[in-house]
Design a protein around this motif. Sequence first.
Motif, PDB file in Angstrom:
ATOM      1  N   ALA A 137       0.825  -1.211   0.000  1.00 28.84           N
ATOM      2  CA  ALA A 137       0.000   0.000   0.000  1.00 28.84           C
ATOM      3  C   ALA A 137       0.859   1.261   0.000  1.00 28.84           C
ATOM      4  O   ALA A 137       0.501   2.269  -0.613  1.00 28.84           O
ATOM      5  N   GLU A 138       1.994   1.233   0.701  1.00 29.15           N
ATOM      6  CA  GLU A 138       2.888   2.391   0.708  1.00 29.15           C
ATOM      7  C   GLU A 138       3.467   2.632  -0.681  1.00 29.15           C
ATOM      8  O   GLU A 138       3.538   3.774  -1.164  1.00 29.15           O
ATOM      9  N   VAL A 139       3.888   1.560  -1.329  1.00 31.50           N
ATOM     10  CA  VAL A 139       4.454   1.683  -2.678  1.00 31.50           C
ATOM     11  C   VAL A 139       3.414   2.260  -3.641  1.00 31.50           C
ATOM     12  O   VAL A 139       3.664   3.227  -4.369  1.00 31.50           O
ATOM     13  N   LEU A 140       2.223   1.682  -3.632  1.00 31.69           N
ATOM     14  CA  LEU A 140       1.195   2.088  -4.590  1.00 31.69           C
ATOM     15  C   LEU A 140       0.685   3.498  -4.318  1.00 31.69           C
ATOM     16  O   LEU A 140       0.419   4.255  -5.259  1.00 31.69           O
ATOM     17  N   SER A 141       0.548   3.872  -3.063  1.00 28.40           N
ATOM     18  CA  SER A 141       0.074   5.227  -2.767  1.00 28.40           C
ATOM     19  C   SER A 141       1.111   6.262  -3.203  1.00 28.40           C
ATOM     20  O   SER A 141       0.760   7.363  -3.649  1.00 28.40           O
TER      21      SER A 141
END
Length: 350
Positions: A137-141
């Motif tokens: 989620a951190e990567v995609l956000s």
Amino acid sequence: MEYRRLGDSGLHVPELTLGTSSFGASGPLLGPMGTTDADEARRMVDICLENGVTMFDTADAYSAGASEEVLGAAVRGRRDRVLISTKIGGALGEGPDEMGTGRSRLLRGVDEALRRLGTDHIDLLQLHAFDAGTPVAEVLSTLDQLVRSGKVRYVGASNYPGWQLMKSLAAADLHGYPRYVSHQVHYSLTGRDYEYELMPLGLDQGVAALAWSPLGWGRLTGRIRRGAPLPERSRLHETARFGPPVEDEALFRVVDALDEVAEETGRTVAQVALNWLLRRPTVASVVLGARDEEQLRQNLGAVGWRLTPEQVARLEGASARHAPYPHWLAQRQAPFARLNPPAVDLTPPR
């Protein structure tokens, strides 16, 4: 030159892409591939554009950013005519923030890549490898933030195992983040692992393949022959330990078949190997490497013609391997094949 849609996106890319790992190359991995300076790089870009090759692939980890700098200089004044693909996530140093795809690494890495490339946007940003230490989620956000800012147009992955790629796609769908439209993968007649898990995933999820090292880490150039010593100039002397392992007999079966087809078609061994790859499912573009202008021009001759079905079958028979579990079930037991047919015929010759 044929232009193909990149996965489920509105971006169309040429069927051949110039890989620029040799631009400004240094170090034990890239140095032996040949070093292309700014003047040579600009001439290679000239040749590519004359032949319809408009996409150029690089990475921030290639020679500590030198590849991006040389590419940026080579396309200066004609940025609107080219597509730039770069990768982030490889190691730039030993520090914890000098590798991976955490938020700070991505934000800082994109800004530094833009500076080195001399541009205000990256057409395709690919994550060089899956970072198991950073939440998806951190990567995609963070990628969502970069796309919304206009610094990045499209996002892709590279060298991901199937479950990691599917987990990322599912999370993107759940949260409305940008999806990976491409997957840069190792794929060649001596390396067909991509076909078992990642190709069916790509077909199902609309993720196109960009094939790197399409000549099997320099093994399918036409200079390696059964019973002959490794050519003196072959980069395999220094770099074989970094690349995919290939058993000698498996390699020579492929080379023998390539020799036959090359003689029949009047093409080079490398051109035949590249042409086969261009017809594979999900492949949007093949990433070429070139030590010099002559090699580049030869590789560009891989397009504009087709192998016959019989020639394709001969190459695939020579390069087929026994499938890993559970895929061998579909090769050996008809009920499994009917339930879950493979994306391509993977049956080895008998």
